[in-house]
Design a protein around this motif. Structure first.
Motif, PDB file in Angstrom:
ATOM      1  N   SER A   1    -125.313   8.822  86.155  1.00 51.04           N
ATOM      2  CA  SER A   1    -126.125   8.841  87.359  1.00 51.04           C
ATOM      3  C   SER A   1    -125.860  10.092  88.243  1.00 51.04           C
ATOM      4  O   SER A   1    -126.309  10.132  89.471  1.00 51.04           O
ATOM      5  CB  SER A   1    -125.506   7.761  88.420  1.00 51.04           C
ATOM      6  OG  SER A   1    -123.989   7.999  88.497  1.00 51.04           O
TER       7      SER A   1
ATOM      8  N   SER B   1    -122.988   0.527  80.524  1.00 51.72           N
ATOM      9  CA  SER B   1    -121.824   0.593  81.668  1.00 51.72           C
ATOM     10  C   SER B   1    -120.717   1.247  80.511  1.00 51.72           C
ATOM     11  O   SER B   1    -120.508   1.053  79.433  1.00 51.72           O
ATOM     12  CB  SER B   1    -121.537  -0.492  82.371  1.00 51.72           C
ATOM     13  OG  SER B   1    -120.991  -1.602  81.356  1.00 51.72           O
ATOM     14  N   TYR B   2    -119.711   1.659  81.297  1.00 57.32           N
ATOM     15  CA  TYR B   2    -118.363   2.267  80.508  1.00 57.32           C
ATOM     16  C   TYR B   2    -117.892   0.824  79.772  1.00 57.32           C
ATOM     17  O   TYR B   2    -117.362   1.164  78.823  1.00 57.32           O
ATOM     18  CB  TYR B   2    -117.513   2.773  81.297  1.00 57.32           C
ATOM     19  CG  TYR B   2    -118.074   4.110  81.983  1.00 57.32           C
ATOM     20  CD1 TYR B   2    -118.451   5.146  81.200  1.00 57.32           C
ATOM     21  CD2 TYR B   2    -117.945   4.288  83.366  1.00 57.32           C
ATOM     22  CE1 TYR B   2    -119.005   5.972  81.677  1.00 57.32           C
ATOM     23  CE2 TYR B   2    -118.530   5.318  83.662  1.00 57.32           C
ATOM     24  CZ  TYR B   2    -119.022   6.273  83.228  1.00 57.32           C
ATOM     25  OH  TYR B   2    -119.559   7.740  83.488  1.00 57.32           O
ATOM     26  N   GLN B   3    -118.010  -0.203  80.525  1.00 52.07           N
ATOM     27  CA  GLN B   3    -117.400  -1.554  79.694  1.00 52.07           C
ATOM     28  C   GLN B   3    -118.294  -1.895  78.685  1.00 52.07           C
ATOM     29  O   GLN B   3    -117.602  -2.915  78.085  1.00 52.07           O
ATOM     30  CB  GLN B   3    -117.502  -2.818  80.747  1.00 52.07           C
ATOM     31  CG  GLN B   3    -116.368  -2.498  82.205  1.00 52.07           C
ATOM     32  CD  GLN B   3    -116.927  -1.309  83.178  1.00 52.07           C
ATOM     33  OE1 GLN B   3    -118.047  -1.144  83.350  1.00 52.07           O
ATOM     34  NE2 GLN B   3    -115.776  -0.618  83.641  1.00 52.07           N
ATOM     35  N   GLU B   4    -119.468  -1.423  78.537  1.00 51.47           N
ATOM     36  CA  GLU B   4    -120.232  -1.891  77.369  1.00 51.47           C
ATOM     37  C   GLU B   4    -120.230  -0.841  76.269  1.00 51.47           C
ATOM     38  O   GLU B   4    -121.064  -0.936  75.456  1.00 51.47           O
ATOM     39  CB  GLU B   4    -121.758  -2.236  77.727  1.00 51.47           C
ATOM     40  CG  GLU B   4    -121.914  -3.318  78.966  1.00 51.47           C
ATOM     41  CD  GLU B   4    -123.273  -3.156  79.297  1.00 51.47           C
ATOM     42  OE1 GLU B   4    -123.530  -4.380  79.763  1.00 51.47           O
ATOM     43  OE2 GLU B   4    -123.869  -2.073  79.543  1.00 51.47           O
TER      44      GLU B   4
ATOM     45  N   ASN C   1    -123.376   1.219  89.049  1.00 51.66           N
ATOM     46  CA  ASN C   1    -124.463   2.160  89.179  1.00 51.66           C
ATOM     47  C   ASN C   1    -125.569   1.955  88.091  1.00 51.66           C
ATOM     48  O   ASN C   1    -126.507   2.652  87.877  1.00 51.66           O
ATOM     49  CB  ASN C   1    -124.077   3.701  88.890  1.00 51.66           C
ATOM     50  CG  ASN C   1    -123.346   4.123  90.145  1.00 51.66           C
ATOM     51  OD1 ASN C   1    -123.697   3.491  91.309  1.00 51.66           O
ATOM     52  ND2 ASN C   1    -122.794   5.277  90.128  1.00 51.66           N
ATOM     53  N   LYS C   2    -125.557   1.092  87.247  1.00 43.16           N
ATOM     54  CA  LYS C   2    -126.229   0.688  85.971  1.00 43.16           C
ATOM     55  C   LYS C   2    -127.664   0.496  86.251  1.00 43.16           C
ATOM     56  O   LYS C   2    -128.624   1.089  85.931  1.00 43.16           O
ATOM     57  CB  LYS C   2    -125.540  -0.199  84.966  1.00 43.16           C
ATOM     58  CG  LYS C   2    -126.499  -0.616  83.675  1.00 43.16           C
ATOM     59  CD  LYS C   2    -125.902  -1.820  83.183  1.00 43.16           C
ATOM     60  CE  LYS C   2    -126.728  -1.953  81.832  1.00 43.16           C
ATOM     61  NZ  LYS C   2    -126.257  -3.062  81.115  1.00 43.16           N
TER      62      LYS C   2
ATOM     63  N   LEU D   1    -124.452   6.598  79.862  1.00 44.99           N
ATOM     64  CA  LEU D   1    -122.944   5.819  80.089  1.00 44.99           C
ATOM     65  C   LEU D   1    -122.861   6.074  81.575  1.00 44.99           C
ATOM     66  O   LEU D   1    -122.697   7.333  82.063  1.00 44.99           O
ATOM     67  CB  LEU D   1    -121.929   6.330  79.396  1.00 44.99           C
ATOM     68  CG  LEU D   1    -121.947   5.884  77.994  1.00 44.99           C
ATOM     69  CD1 LEU D   1    -120.503   6.543  77.235  1.00 44.99           C
ATOM     70  CD2 LEU D   1    -121.973   4.395  77.633  1.00 44.99           C
ATOM     71  N   THR D   2    -122.599   4.813  82.359  1.00 46.74           N
ATOM     72  CA  THR D   2    -122.274   5.040  83.645  1.00 46.74           C
ATOM     73  C   THR D   2    -121.505   3.673  83.939  1.00 46.74           C
ATOM     74  O   THR D   2    -121.132   2.971  83.361  1.00 46.74           O
ATOM     75  CB  THR D   2    -123.854   4.844  84.505  1.00 46.74           C
ATOM     76  OG1 THR D   2    -123.448   5.013  86.060  1.00 46.74           O
ATOM     77  CG2 THR D   2    -124.609   3.656  84.454  1.00 46.74           C
ATOM     78  N   SER D   3    -121.015   3.825  85.529  1.00 49.68           N
ATOM     79  CA  SER D   3    -120.363   2.593  85.718  1.00 49.68           C
ATOM     80  C   SER D   3    -121.222   1.322  86.038  1.00 49.68           C
ATOM     81  O   SER D   3    -122.518   1.460  86.232  1.00 49.68           O
ATOM     82  CB  SER D   3    -119.749   2.938  87.303  1.00 49.68           C
ATOM     83  OG  SER D   3    -120.766   2.925  88.300  1.00 49.68           O
ATOM     84  N   GLY D   4    -120.432   0.403  86.103  1.00 51.30           N
ATOM     85  CA  GLY D   4    -121.288  -0.975  86.122  1.00 51.30           C
ATOM     86  C   GLY D   4    -122.237  -1.017  87.589  1.00 51.30           C
ATOM     87  O   GLY D   4    -123.259  -1.554  87.547  1.00 51.30           O
TER      88      GLY D   4
ATOM     89  N   THR E   1    -122.413  11.068  79.639  1.00 50.23           N
ATOM     90  CA  THR E   1    -121.281  10.210  80.395  1.00 50.23           C
ATOM     91  C   THR E   1    -121.836  10.524  81.929  1.00 50.23           C
ATOM     92  O   THR E   1    -122.519  11.579  82.130  1.00 50.23           O
ATOM     93  CB  THR E   1    -119.957  10.523  80.258  1.00 50.23           C
ATOM     94  OG1 THR E   1    -119.676  11.931  80.635  1.00 50.23           O
ATOM     95  CG2 THR E   1    -119.688  10.499  78.737  1.00 50.23           C
TER      96      THR E   1
END
Length: 371
Positions: free
Chosen positions: A185, A232-235, A217-218, A212-215, A182
């Motif tokens: 980045s 991303s965390y949303q994915e 920073n992907k 896993l990162t924020s959208g 997690t």
């Protein structure tokens, strides 16, 4: 000449509350003492971790503020000897090491050698040795004068990465076919991923690295090329839920960790807590039922084991080899900013605390350049 110390005190229970303290340094020095002027230091999310875990892992104990409600955050940087009442430590020598977020530090050097010394000040003797060692820049194999900023920023983080990757390789990634990192980045996560990519488990395709990162920073994380997959965390739903997995959590976000555990239900072999990039969400870890129970990784424990097994020289040789490759790698993407003075230090501190720093940016801070 009267010398005053400027230091940065923070509330232990409300990290955003800060005060700048100015106090005189007692003169003359006692027998065996040395006065160091802290020239500059780095500040990253790793330092926020020191503050967040200040009581749990005794980080507040290294540099006591004298106020039970306030603490001084430890930082990594360089300092010069400006007064010495200790044999074999000379004015003008420069040392890399663990300092308070302050302008000066008085130490009591012991175990002095050409490589440096250990601070044997009474209150530090029971604390992890790795944080009490000060390295003489004249004999440090990792030191290059032109690369001081990079060393301050990345060496402490990379040392954690080095020990963490070693820990997971030693344990064969706990049998995981999929290793999820997690806060991918973060600089410590990046270093860990790079080292794991060089290891047998990943190279032989036995372990798949997922960042896993924020959208936001992907794209940056994907550009580094040190993860096999970036989500991303949303994915999170796209994460392979059928593979035996382990998690290295650098974020400290309890709800995120719970969501991962639920998604990987029955396939999660090990959960490792390293950092707390999302410091304000860390309390969410306690009430959540995560199976298996997360284990806190304390880098000094792994370091002390390897120092005994490999010897001090052997440990630093291995670290230096790994660092040389990481130094080249990080120069390609890391942008360094330097800030001087109380106001600028405060602004950077609040920015990092709020998680608003860009992952490709690093901060070097300094109080007044006056002695």
């Amino acid at each position: 000449m009267a010398i005053t110390q400027t230091r940065f005190d923070v509330s232990k229970t409300a990290l955003q509350d800060i005060t700048t303290q100015v106090s005189p340094i007692e003169q003359p020095l006692m027998d065996g003492q040395v006065l160091l002027a802290i020239d500059c230091f780095s500040f990253t999310a790793n330092n926020v971790t020191y503050a967040t875990l200040g009581e749990t892992l005794r980080y507040w104990h290294f540099f006591p503020s004298g106020d039970a409600e306030k603490g001084i955050i430890p930082v990594w940087g360089f300092a010069d000897v400006i007064a010495s009442n200790c044999a074999n430590i000379n004015i003008g020598q420069r040392f890399y090491g663990y300092y308070p977020m302050a302008s000066h530090l008085v130490v009591e050097p012991g175990n002095i050698s050409i490589h440096g010394f250990v601070d044997t000040t009474h209150h530090r003797r029971s604390l992890p040795k790795i944080y009490n060692q000060y390295t003489n820049t004249e004999t440090d194999p990792l030191y290059h004068a032109e690369a001081e900023a990079l060393q301050m920023l990345m060496r402490p983080l990379f040392t954690t990465s080095f020990l963490l990757a070693d820990f997971f390789e030693e344990n064969a990634c706990f049998g995981a076919e999929q290793l999820v990192l997690t806060s991918a980045s973060s600089k410590t996560a990046i270093g860990t991923a790079l080292l794991l990519q060089a290891g047998k488990l990943v190279q032989e395709k036995k372990t798949h690295l997922v960042g896993l990162t924020s959208g936001a920073n992907k794209a940056f994380v994907e550009s580094l090329g040190c993860y096999d997959q970036v989500l991303s965390y949303q994915e999170l739903a796209a994460l392979n839920a059928k593979a035996n997995s382990a998690v290295i959590d650098f974020a400290g976000n309890g709800q995120l960790l719970s969501n991962i555990a639920q998604h990987l239900l029955g396939k999660l072999a090990y959960v490792c807590l390293v950092g707390v990039s999302h410091w304000d969400n860390r309390q969410g870890l306690e009430p959540l039922s995560i199976v298996p129970k997360p284990e806190l990784f304390f880098a000094p424990t792994q370091a002390e084991k390897r120092l005994l097994q490999w010897s001090v020289a052997g440990f630093h040789q291995r670290l230096a080899r790994a660092w040389s490759q990481f130094e080249i790698f990080s120069r390609a993407w890391l942008n360094i900013e330097t800030h001087t003075g109380n106001e600028e230090i405060t602004a950077v501190y609040q920015r990092v605390l709020a998680g608003k720093q860009s992952p490709d940016k690093g901060y070097i801070l300094a109080f007044s350049k006056e002695p």
